[in-house]
Design an enzyme around this catalytic site. Structure first.
Site, mmCIF file in Angstrom:
data_model
loop_
_atom_site.group_PDB
_atom_site.id
_atom_site.type_symbol
_atom_site.label_atom_id
_atom_site.label_comp_id
_atom_site.label_asym_id
_atom_site.label_seq_id
_atom_site.Cartn_x
_atom_site.Cartn_y
_atom_site.Cartn_z
ATOM 1 N N TYR A 165 53.716 -26.672 43.059
ATOM 2 C CA TYR A 165 54.094 -28.083 43.103
ATOM 3 C C TYR A 165 52.846 -28.931 42.910
ATOM 4 C CZ TYR A 165 55.781 -32.561 44.976
ATOM 5 O OH TYR A 165 56.118 -33.885 45.158
ATOM 6 N N LYS A 177 45.431 -35.096 50.446
ATOM 7 C CA LYS A 177 45.651 -34.654 51.825
ATOM 8 C C LYS A 177 44.392 -34.791 52.705
ATOM 9 C CE LYS A 177 49.936 -32.533 50.727
ATOM 10 N NZ LYS A 177 50.397 -31.767 49.579
ATOM 11 N N ASP A 193 44.532 -27.350 41.200
ATOM 12 C CA ASP A 193 45.138 -28.347 42.075
ATOM 13 C C ASP A 193 44.874 -27.917 43.511
ATOM 14 O OD1 ASP A 193 46.586 -30.127 43.512
ATOM 15 O OD2 ASP A 193 48.517 -29.731 42.530
HETATM 16 C C1 LIG Z 1 51.082 -32.376 48.318
HETATM 17 C C2 LIG Z 1 50.673 -31.871 46.990
HETATM 18 C C3 LIG Z 1 50.650 -32.697 45.856
HETATM 19 C C4 LIG Z 1 51.183 -34.108 45.880
HETATM 20 O O1 LIG Z 1 50.468 -34.941 46.715
HETATM 21 P P1 LIG Z 1 51.172 -36.288 47.248
HETATM 22 O O2 LIG Z 1 50.086 -36.952 48.028
HETATM 23 O O3 LIG Z 1 52.347 -35.851 48.049
HETATM 24 O O4 LIG Z 1 51.567 -37.075 46.053
HETATM 25 C C5 LIG Z 1 50.147 -32.188 44.687
HETATM 26 N N1 LIG Z 1 49.707 -30.923 44.619
HETATM 27 C C6 LIG Z 1 49.719 -30.098 45.673
HETATM 28 C C7 LIG Z 1 49.212 -28.707 45.531
HETATM 29 C C8 LIG Z 1 50.229 -30.533 46.890
HETATM 30 O O5 LIG Z 1 50.298 -29.698 47.921
#
Ligand SMILES: *Cc1c(COP(=O)(O)O)cnc(C)c1O
Length: 431
Positions: free
Chosen positions: A145, A268, A240
Site C-alpha cells: 500500500y 508517519k 516506500d
Molecule cells: C501509511 C502508508 C502510506 C500512506 O500514508 P498516509 O499518511 O496515510 O497518506 C504510504 N505508504 C506506506 C507504506 C504506508 O504505510
C-alpha cells in the site's frame, strides 16, 4: 464488564455526517464486526476511550507515535512553537533542521521535499520518477500500500485488502493499465516483467518490509533483484518507507539491508503524530523539481512549523540503542504470543521486524498476499474483540501492523502476553 455506550452513541452521530462514521476506512472496525472506540486521550503507552476504558496501545496512530502518546518533550516544544504562529507560507529553519536530521539517518536522501502525508510523498515520488525517466509505466507489488493516489490504488493492501477490493471505482482504466502489479517476494515474476517491458518502466515502488498486509519482510534476494533490474533498465527504485522508516530499524530497511534506493518516501514517525511526509533521494533526480527543474510539486502547508517541530523533537529522542531495546521487547512479545497460541492449538505465524509486528491465524509460511489470504479472519475478528476486553488495543485487521513505543515496559509486555493467553482461552472455548 467493559461498557462502550458513549463510543456507540458517538459513532451513530458521526455516521450521519461521515461515510462509515470515519475519516479513514479501517478505523470503522467494520470487518471485525464491532463498534469503533472513540478516544478522549492518550498518554505514553496508554489510550483511553470516552467511556473511560484504558488500553495498552499497539496501534500508536498506525505507526507515527514511536514515543507513545503526548510525549512530554514533544508537547512542550509544540506549545512554544504554536505561540510563535502555526503557519507562514514562507521558509523556516525548522524545515532545514528536520531535513538535516533525516539526511544524517537516511543518507540516500541527498535532497528531499516535505509534504503533509505519506500519500502525497508517494504520489510526488511517482511523478518525479515518470518525469525523470520520460516513461509512464510503474511497478508495484500485490498487497503493498502506498497511499490512495490513483496510480497506486491497484491490488493494494491496508483498507483495500481489509475490505476485499482490488482497485477503487473512480480510478480511470488508463491509470490502472500503467501500473503493473507483481506478487511480493516473487523473483521470477519480476524478472519476467522486466524481460518483456523493462524499457517502458519508470520505476518500481516497494515496501521493502511490507506492513499493509500484516508484516512481511522482503527477502534479501528479492530486494537485490529489484535493485539490479531497475539499474540495468534505466528505471528508478523507490523504497516506500513511510511505515518502515524509523520503524523496521533506526535507519529504515535501507539501513538493515545496505540496499540503496534512488528515491525514498517517509511519513508517519517523521511527523511525530502531526501530518508530515517526505520524499527524497539522489541529488540529480531531486534537482528536476520546480523551481530548480520542471517537475511540479507544491503545498500550502508543506513544511508546516508545528509539524516540523513534532518531527524534530521526536527524532532527537531516537538513536540505535533505543531500537535495540524496543526490538528486544517485540521479540519477547511475539515469542510469547506464539507460545500462547501453541498452548491452545491455534495455528499462528508471527512476524516482526524492529518495532513492527503482526500475527496471522495461519500455519504459514506467509510470504505474500496470497498467503495472508489463507488466514482465518473470522477467528481474528473474535480474537481482536476479546483482546479489547483484556485491555489491549491492537490493529483491527489481519492486514494491518502493530507497533511498539519507547514507553512500553517489560511489565506491559508480560501483561500483554497474559492477555493473549486469556483471549485464546475465551475464544477457543467457543469452538
Ligand atoms: C501509511 C502508508 C502510506 C500512506 O500514508 P498516509 O499518511 O496515510 O497518506 C504510504 N505508504 C506506506 C507504506 C504506508 O504505510
Amino acid at each position: 464488564m467493559r461498557s462502550i455506550k458513549k463510543s456507540q452513541a458517538a459513532f451513530a452521530r458521526a455516521s450521519q455526517l461521515m461515510p462509515g462514521g470515519v475519516n479513514s476506512p479501517v478505523r470503522a472496525f467494520k470487518n471485525v464486526g464491532g463498534d469503533p472506540l472513540f478516544i478522549k486521550k492518550g498518554k505514553n503507552q496508554y489510550i483511553t476511550d470516552i467511556d473511560d476504558n484504558t488500553y495498552i496501545d499497539y496501534v500508536l496512530s498506525w505507526g507515527p507515535l514511536v514515543l507513545g502518546h503526548a510525549d512530554d518533550y514533544v508537547i512542550d516544544q509544540l506549545k512554544s512553537a504554536a505561540e510563535r504562529g502555526t503557519s507562514y507560507g514562507a521558509p523556516t529553519e525548522l524545515e532545514t533542521q528536520l531535513a538535516e536530521d533525516i539526511q544524517k539517518i537516511v543518507p540516500s536522501m541527498e535532497m528531499m521535499r516535505m509534504v503533509s502525508s505519506g500519500t502525497e510523498a508517494t504520489m510526488s515520488a511517482i511523478r518525479l520518477a515518470r518525469g525523470y525517466t520520460h516513461r509512464d509505466k510503474i511497478v508495484k507489488f500485490i498487497g503493498n500500500y502506498h497511499g490512495h493516489s490513483d496510480s497506486l490504488l491497484v491490488d493494494a493492501g491496508s483498507g483495500l485488502a481489509t475490505f476485499g477490493i482490488n482497485t477503487s471505482p473512480g480510478v480511470p482504466d488508463e491509470f490502472a493499465l500503467d501500473t503493473y502489479t507483481v506478487p511480493y517476494n516473487d523473483i521470477p515474476a519480476i524478472e519476467q516483467l522486466f524481460a518483456q517491458h523493462g524499457k517502458e518502466i519508470s520505476c518500481i515502488i516497494v515496501e521493502p518490509v511490507a506492513g499493509n498486509m500484516g508484516v512481511i519482510p522482503g527477502t534479501m534476494d528479492f530486494l537485490k533483484t529489484l535493485r539490479r533490474l531497475t539499474t540495468d533498465n534505466g528505471a528508478l527504485l523507490i523504497f516506500d518507507e513511510v511505515m518502515s522508516g524509523f520503524r523496521a530499524g533506526y535507519h529504515g530497511v535501507q539501513g538493515l539491508t545496505g540496499i540503496v534506493p534512488d528515491l525514498t518516501t517517509l511519513g508517519k514517525v517523521i511527523g511525530g503524530g502531526l501530518p508530515v511526509g517526505a520524499f527524497g533521494g539522489r541529488r540529480d533526480i531531486m534537482e528536476e523539481i520546480t523551481p530548480e527543474g520542471k517537475i511540479y510539486h507544491a503545498g500550502t502547508l508543506s513544511g508546516n512549523p508545528l509539524a516540523m517541530t513534532a518531527g524534530i523533537s521526536t527524532i532527537h529522542q531516537l538513536n540505535p540503542d533505543v531500537y535495540v531495546a524496543m526490538d528486544k521487547k517485540v521479540t519477547r512479545l511475539t515469542a510469547g504470543i506464539k507460545a500462547a497460541a501453541d498452548k491452545h492449538g491455534v495455528p499462528v505465524t508471527v512476524h516482526h521486524v524492529g518495532t513492527m509486528w503482526s500475527y496471522f491465524f495461519n500455519p504459514g509460511p506467509v510470504n505474500n498476499f496470497d498467503d495472508v489470504n489463507q488466514s482465518d479472519v473470522a477467528f481474528f475478528a473474535r480474537f481482536f474483540k476479546e483482546l479489547l476486553n483484556q485491555g489491549i488495543y491492537t490493529a483491527p485487521s489481519q492486514y494491518e501492523t502493530n507497533f511498539l513505543s519507547t514507553k512500553h515496559t517489560d511489565a506491559d509486555i508480560e501483561r500483554t502476553i497474559a492477555a493473549f493467553d486469556a483471549a485464546f482461552d475465551v475464544v477457543t472455548a467457543h469452538d
